[in-house]
Design an enzyme around this catalytic site. Structure first.
Site, PDB file in Angstrom:
ATOM      1  N   ASP A  11       0.735  -1.307  -0.002  1.00  0.00           N
ATOM      2  CA  ASP A  11       0.096  -0.042  -0.115  1.00  0.00           C
ATOM      3  C   ASP A  11       0.611   1.268   0.045  1.00  0.00           C
ATOM      4  O   ASP A  11       1.035   2.069   0.777  1.00  0.00           O
ATOM      5  CB  ASP A  11      -0.980   0.040   1.210  1.00  0.00           C
ATOM      6  CG  ASP A  11      -2.179  -1.053   1.094  1.00  0.00           C
ATOM      7  OD1 ASP A  11      -2.341  -1.462  -0.082  1.00  0.00           O
ATOM      8  OD2 ASP A  11      -2.350  -1.844   1.792  1.00  0.00           O
ATOM      9  N   ASP A  60      -7.745  -5.668  -1.771  1.00  0.00           N
ATOM     10  CA  ASP A  60      -8.338  -5.682  -0.666  1.00  0.00           C
ATOM     11  C   ASP A  60      -9.386  -4.547  -0.560  1.00  0.00           C
ATOM     12  O   ASP A  60      -8.881  -3.183  -0.072  1.00  0.00           O
ATOM     13  CB  ASP A  60      -7.273  -5.429   0.531  1.00  0.00           C
ATOM     14  CG  ASP A  60      -7.804  -5.509   1.996  1.00  0.00           C
ATOM     15  OD1 ASP A  60      -8.906  -5.857   2.016  1.00  0.00           O
ATOM     16  OD2 ASP A  60      -7.094  -5.159   3.111  1.00  0.00           O
ATOM     17  N   LEU A  61     -10.433  -4.626  -1.214  1.00  0.00           N
ATOM     18  CA  LEU A  61     -11.404  -3.299  -1.351  1.00  0.00           C
ATOM     19  C   LEU A  61     -12.268  -3.413  -0.178  1.00  0.00           C
ATOM     20  O   LEU A  61     -12.911  -1.845  -0.222  1.00  0.00           O
ATOM     21  CB  LEU A  61     -11.764  -3.571  -2.765  1.00  0.00           C
ATOM     22  CG  LEU A  61     -10.883  -3.338  -4.093  1.00  0.00           C
ATOM     23  CD1 LEU A  61     -11.605  -3.635  -5.426  1.00  0.00           C
ATOM     24  CD2 LEU A  61      -9.898  -2.211  -3.944  1.00  0.00           C
ATOM     25  N   LYS A  62     -12.649  -4.412   0.409  1.00  0.00           N
ATOM     26  CA  LYS A  62     -13.750  -4.360   1.516  1.00  0.00           C
ATOM     27  C   LYS A  62     -14.889  -3.563   0.969  1.00  0.00           C
ATOM     28  O   LYS A  62     -15.570  -2.565   1.610  1.00  0.00           O
ATOM     29  CB  LYS A  62     -13.160  -3.423   2.576  1.00  0.00           C
ATOM     30  CG  LYS A  62     -11.893  -4.074   3.287  1.00  0.00           C
ATOM     31  CD  LYS A  62     -11.392  -3.360   4.708  1.00  0.00           C
ATOM     32  CE  LYS A  62     -10.269  -4.053   5.313  1.00  0.00           C
ATOM     33  NZ  LYS A  62      -9.008  -3.834   4.698  1.00  0.00           N
ATOM     34  N   LEU A  63     -15.416  -4.145  -0.193  1.00  0.00           N
ATOM     35  CA  LEU A  63     -16.673  -3.757  -0.575  1.00  0.00           C
ATOM     36  C   LEU A  63     -17.757  -3.804   0.335  1.00  0.00           C
ATOM     37  O   LEU A  63     -17.989  -4.854   1.001  1.00  0.00           O
ATOM     38  CB  LEU A  63     -16.925  -4.504  -2.048  1.00  0.00           C
ATOM     39  CG  LEU A  63     -15.907  -4.299  -2.851  1.00  0.00           C
ATOM     40  CD1 LEU A  63     -16.237  -5.271  -4.234  1.00  0.00           C
ATOM     41  CD2 LEU A  63     -15.733  -2.848  -3.291  1.00  0.00           C
ATOM     42  N   ASP A  65     -21.824  -2.271   0.416  1.00  0.00           N
ATOM     43  CA  ASP A  65     -22.845  -1.545  -0.137  1.00  0.00           C
ATOM     44  C   ASP A  65     -23.947  -2.114  -0.428  1.00  0.00           C
ATOM     45  O   ASP A  65     -24.275  -3.528   0.141  1.00  0.00           O
ATOM     46  CB  ASP A  65     -22.371  -0.888  -1.408  1.00  0.00           C
ATOM     47  CG  ASP A  65     -22.814   0.635  -1.816  1.00  0.00           C
ATOM     48  OD1 ASP A  65     -24.101   0.580  -1.503  1.00  0.00           O
ATOM     49  OD2 ASP A  65     -22.003   1.731  -1.957  1.00  0.00           O
ATOM     50  N   ILE A  66     -25.115  -1.755  -1.040  1.00  0.00           N
ATOM     51  CA  ILE A  66     -26.249  -2.603  -1.325  1.00  0.00           C
ATOM     52  C   ILE A  66     -25.834  -3.722  -2.382  1.00  0.00           C
ATOM     53  O   ILE A  66     -24.814  -3.595  -3.169  1.00  0.00           O
ATOM     54  CB  ILE A  66     -27.387  -1.616  -1.997  1.00  0.00           C
ATOM     55  CG1 ILE A  66     -27.025  -1.193  -3.166  1.00  0.00           C
ATOM     56  CG2 ILE A  66     -27.759  -0.525  -0.800  1.00  0.00           C
ATOM     57  CD1 ILE A  66     -27.935  -0.292  -3.943  1.00  0.00           C
ATOM     58  N   ASN A  68     -26.634  -5.000  -5.424  1.00  0.00           N
ATOM     59  CA  ASN A  68     -26.731  -4.630  -6.757  1.00  0.00           C
ATOM     60  C   ASN A  68     -25.280  -4.076  -6.860  1.00  0.00           C
ATOM     61  O   ASN A  68     -24.678  -3.999  -7.919  1.00  0.00           O
ATOM     62  CB  ASN A  68     -27.820  -4.156  -7.089  1.00  0.00           C
ATOM     63  CG  ASN A  68     -28.008  -3.691  -8.610  1.00  0.00           C
ATOM     64  OD1 ASN A  68     -27.762  -4.699  -9.349  1.00  0.00           O
ATOM     65  ND2 ASN A  68     -27.764  -2.595  -9.079  1.00  0.00           N
ATOM     66  N   THR A  69     -24.981  -3.154  -6.055  1.00  0.00           N
ATOM     67  CA  THR A  69     -23.749  -2.175  -6.173  1.00  0.00           C
ATOM     68  C   THR A  69     -22.362  -2.964  -6.301  1.00  0.00           C
ATOM     69  O   THR A  69     -21.500  -2.903  -6.895  1.00  0.00           O
ATOM     70  CB  THR A  69     -23.759  -1.076  -5.269  1.00  0.00           C
ATOM     71  OG1 THR A  69     -24.732  -0.056  -5.607  1.00  0.00           O
ATOM     72  CG2 THR A  69     -22.481  -0.161  -5.387  1.00  0.00           C
ATOM     73  N   ARG A 176       2.490  -9.170  13.168  1.00  0.00           N
ATOM     74  CA  ARG A 176       3.842  -8.502  13.771  1.00  0.00           C
ATOM     75  C   ARG A 176       4.692  -9.777  14.010  1.00  0.00           C
ATOM     76  O   ARG A 176       4.434 -10.377  14.900  1.00  0.00           O
ATOM     77  CB  ARG A 176       3.501  -7.607  14.517  1.00  0.00           C
ATOM     78  CG  ARG A 176       2.620  -6.345  14.155  1.00  0.00           C
ATOM     79  CD  ARG A 176       3.353  -5.516  13.322  1.00  0.00           C
ATOM     80  NE  ARG A 176       2.675  -4.441  12.961  1.00  0.00           N
ATOM     81  CZ  ARG A 176       1.968  -4.181  11.716  1.00  0.00           C
ATOM     82  NH1 ARG A 176       1.840  -5.253  10.927  1.00  0.00           N
ATOM     83  NH2 ARG A 176       1.474  -3.245  11.540  1.00  0.00           N
ATOM     84  N   GLY A 205       2.572  -6.020   6.084  1.00  0.00           N
ATOM     85  CA  GLY A 205       2.812  -4.790   5.382  1.00  0.00           C
ATOM     86  C   GLY A 205       4.268  -4.020   5.815  1.00  0.00           C
ATOM     87  O   GLY A 205       5.141  -4.541   5.446  1.00  0.00           O
TER      88      GLY A 205
END
EC number: 4.1.1.23
Length: 225
Positions: A11, A60-63, A65-66, A68-69, A176, A205
């Site tokens: 990232d 790693d977008l962690k979607l 929403d509703i 359909n989206t 860690r 990371g």
């Protein structure tokens, strides 16, 4: 020899820096995780560029929403052929079912249970009365019943969840090495402890990306596994 379960969290805000780091460590990690910061900065182009390194890509977008989206978002990333994509289990069963149905054939869809930056007090402050481990177990059960491939959880919960979901795919972030600082992780464990408890993928990371010699740091972690 076992496939290396370590995915480097790549990232970094600059694409050239991310590419350079990926090239340095590619022989000592099993995949590359690209998070929201990277995806918003570099989009599809950035993912394609990092994929040229030749390692599996974890988006790693962690979607959340509703339904359909989220299904539409899943379809929009088909072309990137990610190995793993995250959604939020707290989006509910219908959202998870639609996300899995819309995902690419070779993409594992995993649900985030409780973020590793949250502890019991943080959960209470947003109205969740359960302890972090109880909440993670509840959401893991929901993700399993929704037909997902697995979940994201802390190393503290992975053992208990694996006992419930024997063939699940478990992503453990917030790891860690024994000699590293915790940063903003409140529920961290060592990579080896997480692997022994049943983690499929270990997301690491800063202990690698901010090391003086990232390749040596990755190699040292690999050696503990």
């Amino acid at each position: 020899m076992n496939h290396n379960p370590v995915y480097l969290a790549l990232d970094l805000p600059r694409l050239d820096a991310a590419q350079a780091l990926a090239q340095k460590v590619k022989d000592h990690v099993g995949g590359l995780k690209l998070g929201l910061e990277f995806f918003l900065a570099h989009g599809h182009h950035g993912v394609h560029e990092i994929a040229k390194v030749g390692l599996p890509i974890f988006l790693d977008l962690k979607l959340h929403d509703i339904p359909n989206t989220v299904a539409g978002a899943m379809q929009a990333i088909h072309v990137l052929e990610p190995a793993i994509v995250t959604i939020h289990a707290s989006g509910g069963r219908a959202m998870m079912e639609d996300a899995k149905a819309a995902a690419g054939e070779h993409t594992k869809v995993v649900a985030v249970t409780v973020l590793t930056s949250l502890d019991d007090d943080d959960l209470a402050s947003v109205g969740v009365k359960a302890r972090a481990e109880e909440q993670a177990l509840r959401l893991a059960e929901l993700a399993h019943s929704a037909g997902l491939d697995g979940i994201v959880c802390s190393g503290h919960e992975v053992g208990a969840i694996k006992r419930q979901w024997k063939d699940g795919f478990f992503v453990v972030p917030g790891l860690r090495p024994a000699d590293a600082t915790l940063g903003d992780q409140k529920r961290a464990v060592t990579p080896r402890a997480a692997r022994d408890a049943g983690a499929s993928v270990l997301v690491i990371g800063r202990p690698i990306s901010r090391a003086e010699d990232p390749a040596a740091a990755a190699r040292a972690i690999e050696a503990t596994l």
